[in-house]
Design an enzyme around this catalytic site. Structure first.
Site, mmCIF file in Angstrom:
data_model
loop_
_atom_site.group_PDB
_atom_site.id
_atom_site.type_symbol
_atom_site.label_atom_id
_atom_site.label_comp_id
_atom_site.label_asym_id
_atom_site.label_seq_id
_atom_site.Cartn_x
_atom_site.Cartn_y
_atom_site.Cartn_z
ATOM 1 N N ALA A 224 47.129 25.216 54.621
ATOM 2 C CA ALA A 224 47.362 24.389 55.810
ATOM 3 C C ALA A 224 46.320 24.804 56.831
ATOM 4 C CB ALA A 224 48.765 24.602 56.355
ATOM 5 N N GLU A 225 45.538 23.848 57.323
ATOM 6 C CA GLU A 225 44.386 24.248 58.139
ATOM 7 C C GLU A 225 44.778 24.849 59.485
ATOM 8 O OE1 GLU A 225 44.891 21.149 56.951
ATOM 9 O OE2 GLU A 225 44.171 19.598 58.334
ATOM 10 N N ASN A 226 46.055 24.705 59.870
ATOM 11 C CA ASN A 226 46.491 25.374 61.096
ATOM 12 C C ASN A 226 46.718 26.869 60.886
ATOM 13 O OD1 ASN A 226 48.631 24.185 59.526
ATOM 14 N ND2 ASN A 226 50.073 24.866 61.066
ATOM 15 N N SER B 235 40.454 29.909 59.102
ATOM 16 C CA SER B 235 40.933 28.827 58.239
ATOM 17 C C SER B 235 39.801 27.877 57.862
ATOM 18 C CB SER B 235 42.043 28.055 58.969
ATOM 19 O OG SER B 235 42.588 27.069 58.142
ATOM 20 N N ASN C 274 44.136 21.704 49.728
ATOM 21 C CA ASN C 274 44.520 21.229 51.057
ATOM 22 C C ASN C 274 44.918 19.767 50.954
ATOM 23 O OD1 ASN C 274 44.033 19.799 53.722
ATOM 24 N ND2 ASN C 274 43.808 21.922 54.362
#
Lengths: 229, 231
Positions: free
Chosen positions: A59-61, A101, A36
């Site tokens: 991607a943390e979204n 996530s 990340n």
């Protein structure tokens, strides 16, 4: 906002410094890593993944398998990274919701995260989300990432307007305690250990004294210090 | 069963002044833009809004900040909105900032009937102040409670009139978790279809979580940061 990597490199005088930092960070990547990358400078690490190495970007979204920026005709408003930048899919990518996530993040499934910092101190404490009374952007996913990722690298410029960013003790609000494993700047590679900050490498164009002067914390030197370009 | 409402206007008419609402989306991606516009036009006030971001100054939730319809924001990152930062620093807007993973898990807990959880996130930071802590397996954790709301506004890509939803790419983000976490969830979709037209294996949000559904009239889908490479 519209940028291209070429345009950015032409106008940003700090690009050499930034490029040097991200190139050195890229050498910490290992084949098969789930990684990340934080917003800003850390995002650029993706441009320097060594050839032949498989790295999966998280991607943390809500995406694994983030691809490069799109060509102008590929831009899709439904496809962005955590920095809200338009991106593309790689074959084998996956989408999931935000709770899942962060299960990946806290659950120790992310091998490496690279973040920026306002301050890092001798204990590996990190401050990067607010300056009281002045700047409030929020912590986003940073507090979860430093709590859960297996390895945390801070990638940043060594000082800001001459002021120390590597300090004995953070004076700004913490993002996480004892969470940083490594600090990579344009001047040095520093490992955070139980005994303190160990200087591993310095840039080829600087000196040990210059690095010490630019650092507001004690640096431990074991034998010969390596160099990097 | 028919959960379809005729318009965004009809849907937001259900929301009273002073309500607490969850709003899906990450930045401007996957936001229920028709419902937000309708809320602005209706002038519903004194809202507490739980959403990852606050939009930008002239789009998304930023529009409701400008019109002062929001009393309190609960978010994780607000760096893209100058008006937000100004109202917060001047004390005009009440703000609670929560780590993103804690935020999404608190919403999940609310929807799943969980009374709270211990997380290692934010231990030793301002976020943990005043909260119960416990060392679990040698690691300090912070107790976090569920995050409830009166309404959830979410956006799906396709939905049927039973409320089953699928999403598209990263427009999914918080929408599926938020859809579970309020007694009244209103979904807007880009394509409203008949039951059976969505492959049941592909359903992400089962209709039980959705109270009302509308077909979004118009989608601007504004891009926040258009980053491109040479063709």
């Amino acid at each position: 906002m519209s940028v291209t990597s070429q345009a950015a490199s032409a106008v940003d005088p700090r690009i050499d410094v930034r490029e040097r930092i991200v190139k050195r960070v890229a050498r910490e990547l290992k084949d098969g890593d789930y990684v990340n990358l934080g917003i800003g400078l850390p995002t650029l690490v993706a441009n320097y993944v060594p050839k032949g190495m498989d790295i999966t970007l998280h991607a943390e979204n809500g995406m694994l398998g983030v691809g490069p920026y799109p060509t102008p005709d590929q831009v899709d408003p439904d496809l962005i990274n955590a920095g809200k930048e338009t991106i593309t899919e790689l074959a084998g990518c996956a989408y999931f919701n935000s709770a899942e996530s962060f299960a990946m993040v806290r659950g120790g499934h992310i091998d490496l995260t690279v973040l920026g910092a306002l301050q890092v101190d001798e204990a590996g404490n990190l401050a990067n989300w607010m300056i009281p009374g002045k700047m409030v952007k929020g912590m986003g996913g940073a507090m979860d990432l430093v709590a859960g990722a297996r390895k945390v690298i801070v990638a940043m410029e060594h000082t800001v307007k001459g002021a120390h960013k590597i300090v004995k003790q953070c004076s700004l609000p913490f993002t996480g305690l004892k969470c940083v494993n490594m600090i990579i700047t344009e001047m040095a590679v520093i490992e955070v250990t139980p005994e303190g900050l160990v200087l591993r490498e310095i840039a080829a164009d600087t000196t040990l004294d210059a690095v010490k002067a630019a650092t507001g914390a004690d640096l431990i030197v074991h034998g010969k210090v390596g160099t990097f370009e | 069963m028919n959960k379809v409402l005729p318009s965004a206007e009809a849907a937001v008419a259900l929301i009273p002044d002073g309500a607490t609402i969850l709003v899906g989306g990450f930045g401007l991606c996957g936001i229920p833009e028709n419902l937000i516009l309708a809320l602005r036009d209706r002038g519903t006030s004194n809202l507490t809004v739980i959403s990852n971001n606050a939009g930008v100054d002239d789009f998304g939730l930023g529009m409701l900040l400008k019109t002062r319809q929001i009393r309190k924001m609960i978010s994780t990152y607000v760096g893209e909105n100058k008006e937000f930062e100004r109202q917060y620093l001047s004390g005009e807007l009440e703000v609670e900032l929560i780590p993103q993973g804690t935020f999404s898990e608190r919403v999940r807990a609310a929807g799943a009937g969980i009374g709270g959880f211990f997380t290692p996130t934010a231990y030793g930071t301002l976020v943990a102040e005043g909260k119960e802590t416990r060392v679990i397996d040698g690691k300090p954790h912070v107790f976090e409670k569920p995050l409830h709301a009166d309404f959830a506004l979410v956006r799906g890509y396709r939905g049927d009139r039973l409320g089953n939803l699928v999403y598209r790419k990263t427009a999914r983000n918080f929408n599926p978790v938020m859809a579970t976490a309020a007694p009244v969830t209103i979904a807007e979709v880009e394509q409203l279809v008949e039951p059976g037209e969505i492959d049941p294996e592909q359903v992400v949000t089962p209709g039980i979580f959705v109270k009302h559904i509308i077909s979004g009239e118009r989608y601007e889908k504004r891009v926040e940061k258009r980053t491109v490479r040479e063709a």
